[in-house]
Design a protein around this motif. Structure first.
Motif, PDB file in Angstrom:
ATOM      1  N   PHE A  12      75.042 -25.302  47.380  1.00  0.00           N
ATOM      2  CA  PHE A  12      74.537 -24.692  48.616  1.00  0.00           C
ATOM      3  C   PHE A  12      73.515 -23.592  48.297  1.00  0.00           C
ATOM      4  N   GLY A  13      73.684 -22.917  47.131  1.00  0.00           N
ATOM      5  CA  GLY A  13      72.728 -21.889  46.715  1.00  0.00           C
ATOM      6  C   GLY A  13      71.357 -22.512  46.520  1.00  0.00           C
ATOM      7  N   THR A  14      71.308 -23.646  45.792  1.00  0.00           N
ATOM      8  CA  THR A  14      70.044 -24.343  45.557  1.00  0.00           C
ATOM      9  C   THR A  14      69.418 -24.757  46.880  1.00  0.00           C
ATOM     10  N   LEU A  15      70.263 -25.258  47.743  1.00  0.00           N
ATOM     11  CA  LEU A  15      69.789 -25.727  49.040  1.00  0.00           C
ATOM     12  C   LEU A  15      69.162 -24.571  49.824  1.00  0.00           C
ATOM     13  N   VAL A  16      69.843 -23.461  49.815  1.00  0.00           N
ATOM     14  CA  VAL A  16      69.332 -22.299  50.557  1.00  0.00           C
ATOM     15  C   VAL A  16      68.039 -21.807  49.912  1.00  0.00           C
ATOM     16  N   GLY A  17      67.970 -21.835  48.550  1.00  0.00           N
ATOM     17  CA  GLY A  17      66.764 -21.424  47.829  1.00  0.00           C
ATOM     18  C   GLY A  17      65.574 -22.276  48.244  1.00  0.00           C
ATOM     19  N   LEU A  18      65.801 -23.586  48.266  1.00  0.00           N
ATOM     20  CA  LEU A  18      64.721 -24.511  48.635  1.00  0.00           C
ATOM     21  C   LEU A  18      64.251 -24.243  50.056  1.00  0.00           C
ATOM     22  N   MET A  19      65.185 -24.034  50.925  1.00  0.00           N
ATOM     23  CA  MET A  19      64.844 -23.787  52.323  1.00  0.00           C
ATOM     24  C   MET A  19      64.015 -22.493  52.424  1.00  0.00           C
ATOM     25  N   LEU A  20      64.424 -21.467  51.652  1.00  0.00           N
ATOM     26  CA  LEU A  20      63.704 -20.188  51.693  1.00  0.00           C
ATOM     27  C   LEU A  20      62.276 -20.362  51.178  1.00  0.00           C
ATOM     28  N   LEU A  21      62.147 -21.163  50.108  1.00  0.00           N
ATOM     29  CA  LEU A  21      60.821 -21.424  49.534  1.00  0.00           C
ATOM     30  C   LEU A  21      59.925 -22.099  50.569  1.00  0.00           C
ATOM     31  N   ALA A  22      60.476 -23.108  51.210  1.00  0.00           N
ATOM     32  CA  ALA A  22      59.716 -23.845  52.231  1.00  0.00           C
ATOM     33  C   ALA A  22      59.327 -22.890  53.349  1.00  0.00           C
ATOM     34  N   LEU A  23      60.226 -22.019  53.694  1.00  0.00           N
ATOM     35  CA  LEU A  23      59.960 -21.056  54.767  1.00  0.00           C
ATOM     36  C   LEU A  23      58.859 -20.088  54.355  1.00  0.00           C
ATOM     37  N   ALA A  24      58.935 -19.644  53.066  1.00  0.00           N
ATOM     38  CA  ALA A  24      57.941 -18.696  52.560  1.00  0.00           C
ATOM     39  C   ALA A  24      56.561 -19.346  52.569  1.00  0.00           C
ATOM     40  N   LEU A  25      56.508 -20.607  52.129  1.00  0.00           N
ATOM     41  CA  LEU A  25      55.229 -21.320  52.104  1.00  0.00           C
ATOM     42  C   LEU A  25      54.666 -21.453  53.506  1.00  0.00           C
ATOM     43  N   ALA A  26      55.551 -21.784  54.418  1.00  0.00           N
ATOM     44  CA  ALA A  26      55.107 -21.968  55.795  1.00  0.00           C
ATOM     45  C   ALA A  26      54.573 -20.655  56.348  1.00  0.00           C
ATOM     46  N   SER A  27      55.246 -19.552  56.032  1.00  0.00           N
ATOM     47  CA  SER A  27      54.795 -18.275  56.581  1.00  0.00           C
ATOM     48  C   SER A  27      53.490 -17.844  55.899  1.00  0.00           C
ATOM     49  N   LEU A  28      53.356 -18.181  54.606  1.00  0.00           N
ATOM     50  CA  LEU A  28      52.096 -17.913  53.894  1.00  0.00           C
ATOM     51  C   LEU A  28      50.936 -18.622  54.572  1.00  0.00           C
ATOM     52  N   GLN A  29      51.219 -19.875  54.895  1.00  0.00           N
ATOM     53  CA  GLN A  29      50.188 -20.702  55.508  1.00  0.00           C
ATOM     54  C   GLN A  29      49.768 -20.096  56.852  1.00  0.00           C
ATOM     55  N   ILE A  30      50.765 -19.661  57.586  1.00  0.00           N
ATOM     56  CA  ILE A  30      50.466 -19.086  58.894  1.00  0.00           C
ATOM     57  C   ILE A  30      49.643 -17.813  58.733  1.00  0.00           C
ATOM     58  N   ARG A 179      43.147 -26.221  51.924  1.00  0.00           N
ATOM     59  CA  ARG A 179      44.282 -25.405  51.502  1.00  0.00           C
ATOM     60  C   ARG A 179      45.493 -25.619  52.398  1.00  0.00           C
ATOM     61  N   PHE A 180      45.179 -25.675  53.701  1.00  0.00           N
ATOM     62  CA  PHE A 180      46.269 -25.892  54.665  1.00  0.00           C
ATOM     63  C   PHE A 180      46.996 -27.202  54.396  1.00  0.00           C
ATOM     64  N   GLU A 181      46.150 -28.217  54.161  1.00  0.00           N
ATOM     65  CA  GLU A 181      46.768 -29.535  53.925  1.00  0.00           C
ATOM     66  C   GLU A 181      47.670 -29.502  52.694  1.00  0.00           C
ATOM     67  N   GLN A 182      47.173 -28.818  51.683  1.00  0.00           N
ATOM     68  CA  GLN A 182      47.954 -28.727  50.442  1.00  0.00           C
ATOM     69  C   GLN A 182      49.292 -27.992  50.685  1.00  0.00           C
ATOM     70  N   LEU A 183      49.160 -26.884  51.415  1.00  0.00           N
ATOM     71  CA  LEU A 183      50.377 -26.118  51.714  1.00  0.00           C
ATOM     72  C   LEU A 183      51.369 -26.925  52.545  1.00  0.00           C
ATOM     73  N   ALA A 184      50.813 -27.629  53.550  1.00  0.00           N
ATOM     74  CA  ALA A 184      51.671 -28.468  54.413  1.00  0.00           C
ATOM     75  C   ALA A 184      52.394 -29.502  53.570  1.00  0.00           C
ATOM     76  N   LEU A 185      51.629 -30.020  52.588  1.00  0.00           N
ATOM     77  CA  LEU A 185      52.229 -31.018  51.698  1.00  0.00           C
ATOM     78  C   LEU A 185      53.400 -30.417  50.919  1.00  0.00           C
ATOM     79  N   TRP A 186      53.176 -29.179  50.462  1.00  0.00           N
ATOM     80  CA  TRP A 186      54.231 -28.502  49.708  1.00  0.00           C
ATOM     81  C   TRP A 186      55.481 -28.280  50.584  1.00  0.00           C
ATOM     82  N   VAL A 187      55.213 -27.783  51.796  1.00  0.00           N
ATOM     83  CA  VAL A 187      56.335 -27.514  52.695  1.00  0.00           C
ATOM     84  C   VAL A 187      57.105 -28.802  52.973  1.00  0.00           C
ATOM     85  N   ALA A 188      56.329 -29.889  53.235  1.00  0.00           N
ATOM     86  CA  ALA A 188      56.981 -31.174  53.529  1.00  0.00           C
ATOM     87  C   ALA A 188      57.814 -31.623  52.333  1.00  0.00           C
TER      88      ALA A 188
END
Ligand code: C2E
Ligand code: MG
Ligand code: MG
Length: 725
Positions: A12-30, A179-188
């Motif tokens: 669950f720690g890994t899962l939460v880490g991944l989710m946080l990373l995706a969230l961070a990327l998404a907020s970076l993109q925004i 850049r956006f597309e790349q970030l979106a790809l990462w988040v996905a």
């Protein structure tokens, strides 16, 4: 071995880490998008607009100058002002662009634009000089040759600036898009990874929890089924294994307790031999509890219960220590216990001897299945597959021989004399142990009675036992041997207080049991039919008494209780008539009491019989009225003349409004049917007064008199003249 908590924590720690990373990327993109939009709005767009306005203003200046040249002097002032304004604006734009542009080509373009602007300003001034000098032709020439080309140059340069700015913006937009597309790809990708990991984790956790739990469940079911042998296997999951270990510990404790319970249930603690319960199960149980395994004795001979599972036990030898009761009473129970243990030890030694002490005649017992059990007190049983009478008698002799030496206990030398009862199966059918035991008991008591060493069971003994022991024959004997007595309980008129009669109550003085209450034997006698003997005897006694009273107490009647069985006997009425004729008594002096519930059993025959008796002049009473379920309509059909209200309504009637109300109704109902109403079991004055107040006719009960017999009865009769209560 792993810990479920670690696994779950890690997953669950890994899962939460991944989710946080995706969230961070998404907020970076925004954030990047916001910055880009802001820059676009505040810088790029502004610059573009300024450049565009530069070119437009430049065009406007050209046109204004042309207009100035053609305008009369007095109209030139506003045009000058307009041109000045435009020129200022151009200068302002150029200046602001100078501070804003950072690209080299744009800087160069702006520089050229500045030069062109300077050339234009010079040409403009020259043109204005000519216009003011009233040299329109020269002004036009300067305009064409200097102003126009300079303005043209300004326009060209500003258009270059515009185009370059547009290009830059487009480039930036394209870069941002990429850049956006790349970030979106990462988040996905991260989201997908998290989902995949989540699914894998859920499956893994489920498997790692569910399958060990299933194993635990299976283990628990095994334990519930009584399998305590197999330990709960390790599952590889620490937490589940801890539960498993607890289960194993619990299983051990249960097994030990069950073991002990079985031991206590099937073993006699005094001799440590199987007990009666165990003996009775011999041959029926397919598997004996392990707790009953004998300690190996005498080479583990046939006395092991494990070997008795499914035993076709054909014979049973029962033996009893004589005079145990006397020994207990005189020498104490401790001595009695020591004797029993000694007896058990010697009997075991006969059945499980060391090789040197083996007796040839008992070979069959050593080889076959044989069990020694302690039945009770000084009584033991040996059950075995051996069915030859000679062999069994040999065993009996050997046991008797083994007891010849007196036992030494508590300083006394006590004889161990035994009586034996032997029972065997027939050649073609193996009897159940319970039957063998019962037969051996019959044989044992026969042996004791005949003071023989042993006796074999026979059907004749059974018959003799039944005829001697059965209460049925006891009662017959009681009638024949005048063990019965007729007691009389007086009945008194509630209005006058005078004695009106008595109820005949049977008493049994048993020669050994002493006084036996009718409540104890009447129901049993009714079941077996022996009650008719009692009724006949009581009728005879009552009639004899009435005969005696004919002159001394002619007004007194006697009530005899009649059983339901009597009412089903079609000859009963005839017998009563004959007896009355025999004693020559007036029929109305005899009353017969029939319990209310008895009337309901075979109503048709009963009613016919009651009519027969009534026709003969006998008075009939309904006894224990209120305890049955007779309907009024039904009672009206009966030729009865008395209703006896049951004692349960009379007891404490003075303080129980419910009983009072019921009794009042019963009395009214009885009177309505023309019956005499008697209250049974009046014990106190208050009860008597209450019933008298209710209009009850007759009373019976301890308050009036207890049942009387012998001298007391005679004394009462002697005073009957003034016999008022
Ligand atoms: P039952 O016919 O209702 O007889 C009355 C019973 O109540 C008698 O008990 C009597 O002793 C008892 N009794 C009388 N007054 C009082 C009282 O004030 N207080 C108390 N507590 N008891 C009182 P018993 O003699 O024990 O008889 C019990 C039952 O046995 C009788 O009830 C009757 O149903 C039956 N029974 C007695 N003798 C015979 C008999 O010869 N033949 C038949 N078939 N049944 C009998
Ligand atoms: Mg009665
Ligand atoms: Mg009664």
């Amino acid at each position: 071995m792993y810990r479920l908590s670690w696994r779950l924590g890690l997953g669950f720690g890994t899962l939460v880490g991944l989710m946080l990373l995706a969230l961070a990327l998404a907020s970076l993109q925004i954030r990047a998008m916001t910055e880009l939009t802001e820059r676009f709005a505040t810088q790029d767009m502004q610059r573009l607009l300024r450049v565009q306005s530069l070119s437009l203003t430049t065009e406007g200046v050209g046109n204004a100058l042309l207009h100035l040249m053609n305008a009369p002097r007095n109209q030139r002032v506003p045009v000058y002002a307009d041109v000045d304004e435009r020129n200022r604006r151009i200068d302002g734009i150029i200046e602001s662009l100078t501070n804003n542009l950072d690209e080299l080509t744009q800087v160069q373009t702006l520089r050229r634009l500045g030069e062109a602007r300077a050339a234009y300003a010079e040409a403009f001034m020259a043109t204005v000089d000519e216009i003011e000098g009233n040299e329109p032709q020269a002004a036009l020439t300067i305009y064409r040759e200097q102003v126009m080309p300079a303005l043209q140059q300004v326009l060209i340069e500003s258009n270059m600036l515009i185009n370059r700015e547009r290009e830059r913006i487009e480039q930036q937009m394209a870069q941002a898009q990429a850049r956006f597309e790349q970030l979106a790809l990462w988040v996905a990708a991260l989201s997908l990874l998290a989902v995949g990991l989540g699914v894998a984790l859920a499956l893994g956790t489920t498997r790692s929890v569910v399958s060990p739990l299933k194993q635990l469940k299976a283990a628990a079911q095994r334990i519930a089924g009584g399998d305590y042998q197999h330990p709960v296997l390790a599952t590889g999951t620490e937490e589940v294994d801890q539960v498993g270990q607890a289960l194993t510990v619990m299983t051990g404790a249960i097994a030990a307790r069950e073991h002990e319970i079985e031991r206590l249930a099937f073993r006699d603690p005094l001799t440590d031999l199987p007990n009666r319960t165990f003996l009775l199960q011999t041959g029926t149980a397919t598997q004996w509890p392990s707790s009953l395994a004998y300690p190996a004795q005498g080479g583990g001979q046939g006395n092991c219960p494990q070997e008795l599972a499914g035993c076709h036990c054909r014979s049973l030898l029962l033996f009893d220590l004589a005079r145990l009761k006397t020994i207990n009473e005189t020498l104490g129970f401790a001595t009695g216990d020591t004797l029993i243990k000694e007896l058990a030890r010697r009997a075991q030694a006969v059945l499980q001897p060391v090789d040197s002490a083996r007796i040839a005649g008992l070979a069959e017992f050593y080889e076959g299945k044989t069990l020694l059990a302690h039945v009770s007190g000084g009584m033991f049983a040996i059950v075995s597959e051996v069915n030859e009478r000679a062999a069994i008698e040999c065993l009996q002799h050997c046991l008797a021989d083994a007891m010849v030496q007196p036992a030494q206990c508590s300083g006394y030398s006590v004889d161990l004399s035994l009586a034996f009862g032997l029972a065997d199966s027939s050649a073609d059918a193996v009897l159940p142990v319970i039957t063998l035991l019962r037969n051996a008991e019959v044989a044992l008591s026969a042996a004791k009675k005949a003071t023989q060493a042993f006796a074999w069971y026979s059907a004749a003994q059974e018959a003799a036992r039944l005829s001697h022991l059965g209460l049925l024959s006891d009662l017959r004997a009681a009638v024949a041997q005048s063990q019965l007595q007729m007691w009389l309980q007086p009945k008194f008129s509630l209005q006058t207080g005078a004695a009106v009669g008595a109820e005949a109550l049977v008493r049994w003085q048993h020669p050994t049991h002493g006084f036996v209450s009718p409540a104890e034997f009447v129901p049993f006698a009714e079941q077996t039919g022996a009650i008719t003997l009692v009724t006949d005897w009581m009728l005879a006694q009552a009639m004899q008494t009435l005969q005696r009273w004919q002159h001394s107490h002619p007004k007194l009647s006697i009530s005899v209780n009649v059983s339901t069985r009597d009412l089903q006997d079609s000859t009963f009425c005839q017998r009563v008539r004959e007896r009355m004729a025999h004693y020559g008594i007036a029929a109305q002096k005899l009353r017969l009491e029939i319990v209310e519930s008895g009337l309901m059993q075979d109503a048709h025959t009963s009613i016919a019989l009651l009519h027969c008796l009534r026709d003969a002049g006998v008075e009939l009473s309904i006894d224990d009225f209120g305890t049955g379920y007779s309907s009024l309509a039904y009672l009206q059909q009966l030729p009865v003349s008395e209703l006896k209200i049951d004692r349960s309504f009379v007891t404490d009637i003075d303080s129980k409004p419910g009983s009072l109300q019921l009794t009042r109704t019963m009395i009214e109902m009885g009177h309505g049917m023309g019956l005499m109403v008697t209250a049974e079991g009046i014990e106190t004055e208050a009860e008597r007064d209450t019933l008298k107040g209710l209009g009850c006719d007759v009373m019976q009960g301890y308050f009036g008199s207890r049942p009387l017999f012998g001298d007391k009865l005679q004394a009462w009769l002697d005073h009957i003249g003034g016999a008022h209560f």
